[in-house]
Design a protein around this motif. Structure first.
Motif, PDB file in Angstrom:
ATOM      1  N   UNK A 187       0.820  -1.210   0.000  1.00  6.38           N
ATOM      2  CA  UNK A 187       0.000   0.000   0.000  1.00  6.38           C
ATOM      3  C   UNK A 187       0.854   1.261   0.000  1.00  6.38           C
ATOM      4  N   UNK A 188       2.045   1.192   0.586  1.00 10.24           N
ATOM      5  CA  UNK A 188       2.941   2.354   0.571  1.00 10.24           C
ATOM      6  C   UNK A 188       3.292   2.731  -0.868  1.00 10.24           C
ATOM      7  N   UNK A 189       3.501   1.726  -1.730  1.00  7.26           N
ATOM      8  CA  UNK A 189       3.792   1.964  -3.145  1.00  7.26           C
ATOM      9  C   UNK A 189       2.592   2.614  -3.837  1.00  7.26           C
ATOM     10  N   UNK A 190       1.391   2.111  -3.560  1.00 13.90           N
ATOM     11  CA  UNK A 190       0.177   2.658  -4.171  1.00 13.90           C
ATOM     12  C   UNK A 190      -0.017   4.114  -3.735  1.00 13.90           C
ATOM     13  N   UNK A 191       0.219   4.385  -2.441  1.00 11.71           N
ATOM     14  CA  UNK A 191       0.075   5.758  -1.935  1.00 11.71           C
ATOM     15  C   UNK A 191       1.073   6.684  -2.618  1.00 11.71           C
ATOM     16  N   UNK A 192       2.315   6.241  -2.732  1.00 13.39           N
ATOM     17  CA  UNK A 192       3.346   7.050  -3.367  1.00 13.39           C
ATOM     18  C   UNK A 192       2.981   7.313  -4.835  1.00 13.39           C
ATOM     19  N   UNK A 193       2.517   6.297  -5.541  1.00 18.31           N
ATOM     20  CA  UNK A 193       2.128   6.459  -6.943  1.00 18.31           C
ATOM     21  C   UNK A 193       0.966   7.441  -7.065  1.00 18.31           C
ATOM     22  N   UNK A 194       0.004   7.358  -6.161  1.00 17.99           N
ATOM     23  CA  UNK A 194      -1.140   8.268  -6.186  1.00 17.99           C
ATOM     24  C   UNK A 194      -0.692   9.710  -5.931  1.00 17.99           C
ATOM     25  N   UNK A 195       0.200   9.887  -4.965  1.00 17.58           N
ATOM     26  CA  UNK A 195       0.683  11.237  -4.641  1.00 17.58           C
ATOM     27  C   UNK A 195       1.465  11.853  -5.795  1.00 17.58           C
ATOM     28  N   UNK A 196       2.141  11.013  -6.576  1.00 20.57           N
ATOM     29  CA  UNK A 196       2.958  11.508  -7.685  1.00 20.57           C
ATOM     30  C   UNK A 196       2.211  11.455  -9.022  1.00 20.57           C
ATOM     31  N   UNK A 197       0.930  11.092  -8.997  1.00 20.23           N
ATOM     32  CA  UNK A 197       0.121  10.939 -10.207  1.00 20.23           C
ATOM     33  C   UNK A 197       0.762   9.984 -11.214  1.00 20.23           C
ATOM     34  N   UNK A 198       1.379   8.919 -10.705  1.00 21.17           N
ATOM     35  CA  UNK A 198       1.983   7.917 -11.577  1.00 21.17           C
ATOM     36  C   UNK A 198       0.958   6.847 -11.918  1.00 21.17           C
ATOM     37  N   UNK A 199       1.092   6.290 -13.107  1.00 21.51           N
ATOM     38  CA  UNK A 199       0.246   5.156 -13.470  1.00 21.51           C
ATOM     39  C   UNK A 199       0.882   3.892 -12.910  1.00 21.51           C
ATOM     40  N   UNK A 200       0.049   2.988 -12.428  1.00 25.34           N
ATOM     41  CA  UNK A 200       0.548   1.715 -11.932  1.00 25.34           C
ATOM     42  C   UNK A 200       0.480   0.731 -13.093  1.00 25.34           C
ATOM     43  N   UNK A 201       1.634   0.247 -13.561  1.00 22.55           N
ATOM     44  CA  UNK A 201       1.671  -0.585 -14.775  1.00 22.55           C
ATOM     45  C   UNK A 201       0.744  -1.803 -14.722  1.00 22.55           C
ATOM     46  N   UNK A 216      -8.085   1.326 -14.290  1.00 22.98           N
ATOM     47  CA  UNK A 216      -7.608   2.670 -14.625  1.00 22.98           C
ATOM     48  C   UNK A 216      -8.519   3.739 -14.026  1.00 22.98           C
ATOM     49  N   UNK A 217      -9.800   3.408 -13.871  1.00 27.77           N
ATOM     50  CA  UNK A 217     -10.778   4.380 -13.385  1.00 27.77           C
ATOM     51  C   UNK A 217     -10.804   4.508 -11.860  1.00 27.77           C
ATOM     52  N   UNK A 218     -10.075   3.644 -11.147  1.00 22.96           N
ATOM     53  CA  UNK A 218     -10.079   3.720  -9.691  1.00 22.96           C
ATOM     54  C   UNK A 218      -9.461   5.026  -9.202  1.00 22.96           C
ATOM     55  N   UNK A 219     -10.067   5.612  -8.189  1.00 17.07           N
ATOM     56  CA  UNK A 219      -9.570   6.846  -7.581  1.00 17.07           C
ATOM     57  C   UNK A 219      -8.708   6.454  -6.377  1.00 17.07           C
TER      58      UNK A 219
END
Length: 163
Positions: free
Chosen positions: A105-119, A128-131
């Motif tokens: 979850x730390x990775x998901x949070x970091x990706x969300x904060x940086x507006x990165x796409x999760x491959x 892709x539509x998940x917030x």
């Protein structure tokens, strides 16, 4: 409210708009057997339970265990740190593909904060539509469990669970 195996089988069968006869034919049993399962007079044998879990695109655990609500609120004093938690995504396609993604979850949070796409999520329009900002906010407020469960119009099933 807890559901019995029979109640789950009945609900799942009805969601697929199937009769007891149709489910019985798929499972290679009599319609009386399906009726007995659904009314709680008997339960399917293990090989049939496995076949039912595959047919309904769910784990054997989810089919046979009497579980409480899929989503629950954890009291503040019992909450884990985000670094200790996982986002688990299960996808079952109509074609029979099964995809399981387990992300810290730390990775998901970091990706969300940086507006990165999760491959791992690029192949699915639903994912892709998940917030993720909303999901992280829910988790930080103590919401855990199966937080998203979607069945597409094609019949693909996507489940997102936080543990």
């Amino acid at each position: 409210m807890k559901k019995t195996i029979g109640e789950k089988i009945s609900d799942l069968r009805k969601q697929k708009k199937m009769t007891q006869d149709e489910l019985a034919e798929k499972m290679g049993v009599s319609s009386q057997a399906v009726s007995k399962w659904e009314t709680g007079l008997s339960i399917p044998d293990l090989p049939i339970l496995i076949e039912l879990s595959d047919f309904f695109h769910m784990s054997l655990d989810d089919l046979v265990k009497e579980k409480e609500e899929a989503v629950y609120l954890v009291p503040v004093e019992e909450r884990k740190k985000i670094e200790e938690m996982f986002l688990r995504v299960n996808i079952h396609t109509v074609q029979g593909d099964k995809v399981k993604v387990n992300l810290p979850l730390a990775f998901v949070k970091m990706a969300a904060e940086m507006d990165l796409e999760i491959p791992q999520f690029n192949g699915s329009e639903i994912l892709k539509a998940l917030d993720f900002d909303m999901i992280i906010s829910m988790i930080e407020n103590g919401v855990l469990g199966r937080i998203v469960e979607v069945e597409s119009s094609e019949g693909d099933i996507v489940e997102v669970t936080v543990e």
